[in-house]
Design a protein around this motif. Structure first.
Motif, PDB file in Angstrom:
ATOM      1  N   MET A   9      25.275  15.960  -7.332  1.00 50.28           N
ATOM      2  CA  MET A   9      24.724  17.128  -7.098  1.00 50.28           C
ATOM      3  C   MET A   9      23.221  17.247  -6.890  1.00 50.28           C
ATOM      4  O   MET A   9      22.387  16.520  -7.775  1.00 50.28           O
ATOM      5  N   SER A  10      22.674  17.655  -6.170  1.00 49.97           N
ATOM      6  CA  SER A  10      21.042  17.616  -5.672  1.00 49.97           C
ATOM      7  C   SER A  10      20.471  18.577  -6.511  1.00 49.97           C
ATOM      8  O   SER A  10      20.853  19.522  -7.147  1.00 49.97           O
ATOM      9  N   GLU A  11      18.904  18.627  -6.663  1.00 43.00           N
ATOM     10  CA  GLU A  11      18.185  19.558  -7.011  1.00 43.00           C
ATOM     11  C   GLU A  11      18.286  20.949  -6.565  1.00 43.00           C
ATOM     12  O   GLU A  11      18.375  21.876  -7.359  1.00 43.00           O
ATOM     13  N   ALA A  12      18.417  21.080  -5.332  1.00 43.03           N
ATOM     14  CA  ALA A  12      18.449  22.310  -4.705  1.00 43.03           C
ATOM     15  C   ALA A  12      19.878  23.080  -4.918  1.00 43.03           C
ATOM     16  O   ALA A  12      19.886  24.172  -5.287  1.00 43.03           O
ATOM     17  N   GLU A  13      21.148  22.271  -5.090  1.00 40.61           N
ATOM     18  CA  GLU A  13      22.342  22.642  -5.677  1.00 40.61           C
ATOM     19  C   GLU A  13      22.398  23.108  -6.996  1.00 40.61           C
ATOM     20  O   GLU A  13      23.057  24.169  -7.398  1.00 40.61           O
ATOM     21  N   VAL A  14      21.514  22.450  -7.971  1.00 42.20           N
ATOM     22  CA  VAL A  14      21.391  23.005  -9.217  1.00 42.20           C
ATOM     23  C   VAL A  14      20.701  24.141  -9.354  1.00 42.20           C
ATOM     24  O   VAL A  14      21.122  25.176 -10.067  1.00 42.20           O
ATOM     25  N   ALA A  15      19.463  24.261  -8.719  1.00 41.10           N
ATOM     26  CA  ALA A  15      19.002  25.382  -8.743  1.00 41.10           C
ATOM     27  C   ALA A  15      19.669  26.633  -8.382  1.00 41.10           C
ATOM     28  O   ALA A  15      19.534  27.823  -8.814  1.00 41.10           O
ATOM     29  N   GLN A  16      20.549  26.537  -7.213  1.00 36.83           N
ATOM     30  CA  GLN A  16      21.328  27.548  -6.851  1.00 36.83           C
ATOM     31  C   GLN A  16      22.463  27.852  -7.566  1.00 36.83           C
ATOM     32  O   GLN A  16      22.630  29.022  -7.981  1.00 36.83           O
TER      33      GLN A  16
END
Length: 369
Positions: free
Chosen positions: A1-8
């Motif tokens: 899971m990427s940082e962008a996906e975590v933020a979302q």
């Protein structure tokens, strides 16, 4: 899971918490769900209807929470409720303080949020004072006294402090099966006791109890399943999104109200941000406001006089300190905590009810009743 996906995903978690808070405020407002009111009804009118509604909510919360745990969707051992260290004295004293305080302040944390959203200025004062006192008890002046006195009296248990684990360890049984059996049995017994009375065959109290219980379970699912990631892309460790302490959160309102005030105070601090608890607080205020406007119950209300002000301020202080000592409020311990079958939660719950009863008797004596 990427940082962008975590933020979302974290934004999704916060929105879910907001929606749970909004729905909870609506259900509580529509059904007149109130813990303090339920104790007052018994003492003043011998009316057990609202108490039975609260017990029905507990039954639903226990059944749903234990079902989530049995299905492996949440790990209750990650919550503070099941810590092996049982703070029995803090639970008892904190419960008594909170219960006494919520009567003086005209409602517990959740009820105060609902009243605040409906235009009650007294409730806003209570929220601010409760938040400041809770912060002082968590990390401020009162924290030193708390750690060195009440919290020092504790018992270290051989396993987590939930009753199924303790009984399973003493009898050499498998705790998962026992947890399911005890949870189901407790939920059924409480539900049957609640529903046996004629007033509970009406729609409003039944839907109120079931609705509140389901929303407690919903927040457990959000915090323990939706918000849980096995590996954070930055720390490479497991993480509960929306939790400042990186642990399994539950529906509660003393600490979240305190951290809401803290966030507003330190808004420019980039290390701080919205949490799941704060989002539920915002949801509660918005849900209460929406319900009050749509039902035309919104009205401004202030203090009636000096005594009214003094009682509410005293109650707010007792709730702020007591809620931290008890590790939760009427929702945090009385519903969320009890749904885990933790010993500390039952101790806090007994203190909450006992403190409320004492305060009601005290008020009656002051009024010469």
């Amino acid at each position: 899971m990427s940082e962008a996906e975590v933020a979302q995903l974290q934004m999704t978690v916060l929105i879910a918490g907001f929606l749970v808070g909004l729905a909870l405020a609506w259900v509580m407002s529509a059904s007149d769900f109130c813990t303090m009111g339920s104790v007052a009804d018994i003492i003043n009118f011998n009316d057990w209807t609202r108490m039975r509604m609260w017990v029905l909510a507990i039954a639903v919360a226990i059944a749903g929470t234990q079902a989530l745990a049995a299905a492996g969707l949440i790990d209750l051992s990650k919550s503070h409720y099941l810590a092996p260290r049982l703070l029995a004295l803090s639970n008892a004293v904190g419960g008594l303080m909170f219960g006494f305080g919520m009567v003086l302040a005209s409602g517990c944390g959740s009820r105060t949020l609902i009243r605040a959203g409906a235009g009650n200025l007294k409730a806003w004062v209570v929220l601010i004072v409760m938040a400041v006192t809770a912060l002082m008890t968590l990390r401020g002046l009162f924290a030193v006294m708390r750690v060195q006195s009440l919290d020092a009296v504790a018992f270290t248990l051989p396993t987590s402090q939930d009753l199924p684990s303790l009984i399973a360890a003493s009898l050499s049984l498998e705790s998962t099966t026992l947890r399911w059996v005890m949870g189901t049995t407790a939920a059924l017994m409480l539900a049957l006791w609640s529903l046996r009375a004629a007033p509970m065959r009406q729609t409003r109290p039944v839907l109120g109890g079931i609705g509140v219980g389901l929303l407690v379970v919903a927040l457990w699912w959000v915090a323990g399943h939706l918000a849980y990631i096995e590996e954070d892309p930055v720390t490479l460790e497991a993480r509960f999104l929306g939790s400042p302490g990186n642990r399994l959160e539950a529906l509660s309102f003393v600490a979240p109200v305190a951290t809401s005030l803290e966030l507003l105070t330190y808004w420019s601090d980039a290390s701080r941000g919205l949490s799941l608890g704060i989002s539920t607080v915002i949801g509660m205020l918005c849900g209460s406001l929406l319900h009050a406007l749509l039902t035309r119950r919104f009205r401004w209300e202030g203090f009636a006089g000096v005594q009214d002000t003094a009682w509410h301020l005293t109650g707010a202080v007792l709730m702020g300190a007591g809620g931290v000592l008890a590790l939760g409020c009427t929702v945090g311990q009385g519903l969320s905590g009890v749904s885990t079958l933790a010993m500390g939660s039952f101790i806090s719950l007994a203190g909450l009810i006992g403190g409320a009863a004492l305060a009601l008797r005290y008020q009656a004596s002051r009024l010469g009743i």
